[in-house]
Write an enzyme that holds these catalytic residues in place. Sequence first.
Site, PDB file in Angstrom:
ATOM      1  N   GLY A  45      35.001  45.017  41.764  1.00 24.15           N
ATOM      2  CA  GLY A  45      36.093  44.039  42.528  1.00 24.15           C
ATOM      3  C   GLY A  45      37.135  43.659  41.283  1.00 24.15           C
ATOM      4  N   GLN A  50      43.366  38.193  37.797  1.00 27.46           N
ATOM      5  CA  GLN A  50      42.459  38.380  36.597  1.00 27.46           C
ATOM      6  C   GLN A  50      43.177  39.414  35.388  1.00 27.46           C
ATOM      7  OE1 GLN A  50      39.055  39.669  39.231  1.00 27.46           O
ATOM      8  NE2 GLN A  50      37.835  38.991  37.536  1.00 27.46           N
ATOM      9  N   CYS A  95      31.374  38.335  37.474  1.00 32.99           N
ATOM     10  CA  CYS A  95      32.746  38.373  37.524  1.00 32.99           C
ATOM     11  C   CYS A  95      33.377  39.003  35.998  1.00 32.99           C
ATOM     12  CB  CYS A  95      33.215  36.920  37.811  1.00 32.99           C
ATOM     13  SG  CYS A  95      35.017  36.992  37.798  1.00 32.99           S
ATOM     14  N   LEU A  96      34.227  39.733  36.226  1.00 33.89           N
ATOM     15  CA  LEU A  96      34.653  40.432  34.947  1.00 33.89           C
ATOM     16  C   LEU A  96      35.344  39.186  34.082  1.00 33.89           C
ATOM     17  CD1 LEU A  96      36.070  43.754  36.161  1.00 33.89           C
ATOM     18  CD2 LEU A  96      33.949  43.524  34.897  1.00 33.89           C
ATOM     19  N   HIS A 137      34.716  36.966  47.301  1.00 34.80           N
ATOM     20  CA  HIS A 137      34.678  36.884  45.740  1.00 34.80           C
ATOM     21  C   HIS A 137      36.163  36.880  45.090  1.00 34.80           C
ATOM     22  CE1 HIS A 137      33.243  36.766  41.367  1.00 34.80           C
ATOM     23  NE2 HIS A 137      34.137  37.331  41.329  1.00 34.80           N
ATOM     24  N   GLU A 138      36.770  37.931  45.597  1.00 34.89           N
ATOM     25  CA  GLU A 138      38.097  38.374  45.303  1.00 34.89           C
ATOM     26  C   GLU A 138      39.105  37.392  46.107  1.00 34.89           C
ATOM     27  OE1 GLU A 138      38.154  39.913  42.574  1.00 34.89           O
ATOM     28  OE2 GLU A 138      36.192  40.773  42.562  1.00 34.89           O
ATOM     29  N   HIS A 141      39.480  34.450  44.181  1.00 35.24           N
ATOM     30  CA  HIS A 141      40.424  34.360  43.198  1.00 35.24           C
ATOM     31  C   HIS A 141      41.836  34.223  43.421  1.00 35.24           C
ATOM     32  CE1 HIS A 141      37.942  35.597  39.419  1.00 35.24           C
ATOM     33  NE2 HIS A 141      37.288  36.762  40.258  1.00 35.24           N
TER      34      HIS A 141
END
Length: 175
Positions: A45, A50, A95-96, A137-138, A141
């Site tokens: 994701g 990000q 998370c990236l 989660h996304e 963001h």
Amino acid sequence: MKLSIVEYPDKRLREKSKAIEKFDKELHELLDAMYPVMLKSNGIGLAAIQVAHAMQALLINIPDEDDEQSIDYLIEMINPVITHKSGETTYQEGCLSVPSFYEDINRYESITVNYQDRDGNTKTIEADGLMSIAIQHEIDHLNGILFIDKLSYSRRKKFEKEYKKMQKEKKLSKA
Ligand code: Y12
Ligand code: CO
């Protein structure tokens, strides 16, 4: 378009992403450029913020039963809104933008989401399992929220200490 992943504690991750009104070439180029960045980093994701674009766009690409990630299963969500949520689930999230850190996070088990695709067509998805967790989660963001914000006070303190140490070590190994 050259994109790189913004990492915590970069303040840009706290920006609120803007609703997208133009479904044009610029948006398509951003989405096209985000996909290889996500794949290369082993992500499932990725939100536009990000990669430093404060726009309400995100990608989800859940691997299949053989753990293979295919563009055939890529979901691009523009301006997503959760319309129904139910149940509770816990999953060890990563998370990236917060590399090398994983923690159990509570989320809704099932959600319904209205969104637009890259051409502005309205869509609805009912999601549960990993898909539901990834979408929540996304979408966080897009609102400047990170999964680490959901940790208890003591876990967060521990995280900050470990993360700072890891960043220091990373810096030293590059020098
Ligand atoms: C469940 C929980 C969270 C999500 C949100 C999307 N998160 C990711 O895609 C995280 C990916 C990730 C990949 C990492 O890299 C490797 O494993 C090689 C990683 O580790 C490092 O950065 C060292 C951390 C996170 C969706 C579904
Ligand atoms: Co993330």
